[in-house]
Scaffold this motif. Structure first.
Motif, PDB file in Angstrom:
ATOM      1  N   GLY A 196       0.796  -1.221   0.000  1.00  9.80           N
ATOM      2  CA  GLY A 196       0.000   0.000   0.000  1.00  9.80           C
ATOM      3  C   GLY A 196       0.822   1.260   0.000  1.00  9.80           C
ATOM      4  N   THR A 197       2.077   1.173   0.429  1.00 13.56           N
ATOM      5  CA  THR A 197       2.948   2.344   0.430  1.00 13.56           C
ATOM      6  C   THR A 197       4.033   2.223  -0.638  1.00 13.56           C
ATOM      7  N   ALA A 198       4.778   1.123  -0.612  1.00 11.04           N
ATOM      8  CA  ALA A 198       5.834   0.897  -1.595  1.00 11.04           C
ATOM      9  C   ALA A 198       5.518  -0.245  -2.551  1.00 11.04           C
ATOM     10  N   LEU A 199       4.480  -1.033  -2.254  1.00 15.58           N
ATOM     11  CA  LEU A 199       4.112  -2.172  -3.091  1.00 15.58           C
ATOM     12  C   LEU A 199       2.600  -2.232  -3.270  1.00 15.58           C
ATOM     13  N   LEU A 200       2.182  -2.595  -4.462  1.00 19.20           N
ATOM     14  CA  LEU A 200       0.765  -2.835  -4.736  1.00 19.20           C
ATOM     15  C   LEU A 200       0.514  -4.332  -4.716  1.00 19.20           C
ATOM     16  N   ARG A 229      -9.834  -4.382  -7.156  1.00 19.24           N
ATOM     17  CA  ARG A 229     -10.282  -3.051  -7.561  1.00 19.24           C
ATOM     18  C   ARG A 229      -9.158  -2.396  -8.363  1.00 19.24           C
ATOM     19  N   PRO A 230      -9.499  -1.436  -9.229  1.00 17.54           N
ATOM     20  CA  PRO A 230      -8.457  -0.790 -10.037  1.00 17.54           C
ATOM     21  C   PRO A 230      -7.377  -0.157  -9.167  1.00 17.54           C
ATOM     22  N   ALA A 231      -6.159  -0.130  -9.686  1.00 19.07           N
ATOM     23  CA  ALA A 231      -5.024   0.447  -8.975  1.00 19.07           C
ATOM     24  C   ALA A 231      -4.253   1.351  -9.918  1.00 19.07           C
ATOM     25  N   HIS A 232      -3.327   2.085  -9.352  1.00 17.18           N
ATOM     26  CA  HIS A 232      -2.493   2.980 -10.154  1.00 17.18           C
ATOM     27  C   HIS A 232      -1.035   2.760  -9.777  1.00 17.18           C
ATOM     28  N   TRP A 233      -0.220   2.463 -10.773  1.00 12.08           N
ATOM     29  CA  TRP A 233       1.215   2.278 -10.570  1.00 12.08           C
ATOM     30  C   TRP A 233       1.939   3.549 -10.982  1.00 12.08           C
ATOM     31  N   PRO A 234       2.970   4.005 -10.267  1.00 12.91           N
ATOM     32  CA  PRO A 234       3.631   3.347  -9.145  1.00 12.91           C
ATOM     33  C   PRO A 234       2.991   3.684  -7.811  1.00 12.91           C
ATOM     34  N   PRO A 235       3.339   2.926  -6.767  1.00  9.89           N
ATOM     35  CA  PRO A 235       2.895   3.283  -5.419  1.00  9.89           C
ATOM     36  C   PRO A 235       3.533   4.605  -4.970  1.00  9.89           C
ATOM     37  N   ARG A 236       3.160   5.051  -3.807  1.00  7.97           N
ATOM     38  CA  ARG A 236       3.616   6.359  -3.315  1.00  7.97           C
ATOM     39  C   ARG A 236       5.120   6.417  -3.107  1.00  7.97           C
ATOM     40  N   PHE A 237       5.723   5.336  -2.555  1.00  3.57           N
ATOM     41  CA  PHE A 237       7.146   5.344  -2.242  1.00  3.57           C
ATOM     42  C   PHE A 237       7.938   4.510  -3.245  1.00  3.57           C
ATOM     43  N   VAL A 238       9.122   5.006  -3.574  1.00  2.00           N
ATOM     44  CA  VAL A 238      10.033   4.322  -4.482  1.00  2.00           C
ATOM     45  C   VAL A 238      11.028   3.498  -3.665  1.00  2.00           C
ATOM     46  N   ILE A 239      11.409   2.346  -4.173  1.00  2.00           N
ATOM     47  CA  ILE A 239      12.441   1.513  -3.538  1.00  2.00           C
ATOM     48  C   ILE A 239      13.762   1.766  -4.250  1.00  2.00           C
ATOM     49  N   ASP A 240      14.752   2.249  -3.519  1.00  2.00           N
ATOM     50  CA  ASP A 240      16.076   2.460  -4.098  1.00  2.00           C
ATOM     51  C   ASP A 240      16.966   1.263  -3.766  1.00  2.00           C
ATOM     52  N   ARG A 241      18.242   1.374  -4.109  1.00  2.00           N
ATOM     53  CA  ARG A 241      19.133   0.224  -3.908  1.00  2.00           C
ATOM     54  C   ARG A 241      19.264  -0.118  -2.426  1.00  2.00           C
ATOM     55  N   LYS A 242      19.293   0.917  -1.580  1.00  2.00           N
ATOM     56  CA  LYS A 242      19.384   0.653  -0.149  1.00  2.00           C
ATOM     57  C   LYS A 242      18.100   0.001   0.352  1.00  2.00           C
ATOM     58  N   GLY A 243      16.948   0.483  -0.142  1.00  2.00           N
ATOM     59  CA  GLY A 243      15.686  -0.133   0.241  1.00  2.00           C
ATOM     60  C   GLY A 243      15.586  -1.571  -0.244  1.00  2.00           C
ATOM     61  N   MET A 244      16.229  -1.842  -1.384  1.00  2.00           N
ATOM     62  CA  MET A 244      16.221  -3.205  -1.905  1.00  2.00           C
ATOM     63  C   MET A 244      16.954  -4.154  -0.963  1.00  2.00           C
TER      64      MET A 244
END
Length: 265
Positions: free
Chosen positions: A219-223, A231-246
């Motif tokens: 819901g924040t970084a992943l759908l 229900r319909p969704a919109h990509w991308p989610p609010r937060f982006v995952i960077d290399r550190k987040g990965m």
């Protein structure tokens, strides 16, 4: 019957020796390859002392990974149709552009992601953690198998290949660490990044229900697209995952960083 010829992992029919191999990474992805950069790389992350089975595929500038477990009929019909859909629908997401996803889009994307992970787990064959029954389910019903979960997000990093793959084999807490050789994992988790599109597919290895990892990211970084909220969704989610987040997403630590840096020449 009894011919000794290999059978298709999806439909069970005999594979003609002249049938072309299936490309693990669809050929249409070649148009996204950056100049003088790697096309794909594979990340082997250790989970509870159990490395991903098989070898870690070296980074490559060409999409040359193939598998010979699919018959010509599956390869040339429903799998080909799925790639035609994916090449159109996923292109904006790979480039990082916003994309609406209908309920049907989410289901089809989940099928494509599951199919792609299933193919990667057969190259080489000794890495496969997905039960054969799940391949047959995908073929018969054109939906991800029961207990499969699929989430998508946006991944932004520089210096890596267009396509990265990670496979984690998960064991119950009471399993010895490291697990005994030959023990089938109780669950598996595969993560793909294709450009800026990040896909996580997790499934059961023995029919047991599995718990979602990092549920706070949904819901924040992943759908959640499968089973999803229907229900319909919109990509991308609010937060982006960077290399550190990965790193966090892969259950990795700073010590794993060298595995996540790919050469550009």
């Amino acid at each position: 019957e009894g011919s000794g010829m290999p059978s298709c992992i999806f439909c069970g029919k005999e594979i003609n020796p002249k049938a072309p191999p299936e490309h693990v990474m669809p050929k249409w992805l070649r148009r996204f390859k950056p100049k003088d950069a790697m096309f794909y790389g594979e990340i082997g992350i250790e989970i509870r002392g159990a490395d991903s089975p098989g070898h870690v595929t070296p980074p490559s500038k060409t999409p040359n990974v193939t598998t010979s477990v699919v018959c010509g009929s599956c390869n040339g019909h429903w799998m080909s149709d799925l790639e035609v859909w994916a090449s159109k629908k996923l292109t904006p997401m790979i480039k990082g552009s916003q994309q609406p996803l209908s309920v049907e889009d989410q289901a089809t994307l989940a099928v494509w992601a599951t199919k792609t992970v299933m193919m990667w787990q057969t190259a080489p064959a000794n890495r496969r953690a997905i039960p054969l029954a799940d391949y047959r389910w995908l073929y018969n019903y054109r939906t991800p198998p029961p207990l499969t979960k699929v989430r998508v997000g946006r991944f932004v990093a520089t210096g890596g290949p267009i396509f990265e793959y990670s496979q984690q084999n998960l064991f119950l807490a009471e399993t010895p660490d490291p697990p005994p050789p030959g023990l089938n994992p109780h669950a598996w988790r595969s993560i793909l990044t294709v450009g800026q599109l990040l896909i996580e597919v997790i499934g059961s290895g023995d029919g047991s229900s599995i718990q979602e990892r990092f549920p706070d990211m949904t819901g924040t970084a992943l759908l959640d697209i499968w089973p999803g909220e229907q229900r319909p969704a919109h990509w991308p989610p609010r937060f982006v995952i960077d290399r550190k987040g990965m790193l966090r997403f892969l259950d990795a630590t700073e010590a794993d960083l060298p595995k996540l840096r790919w050469p550009t020449e």
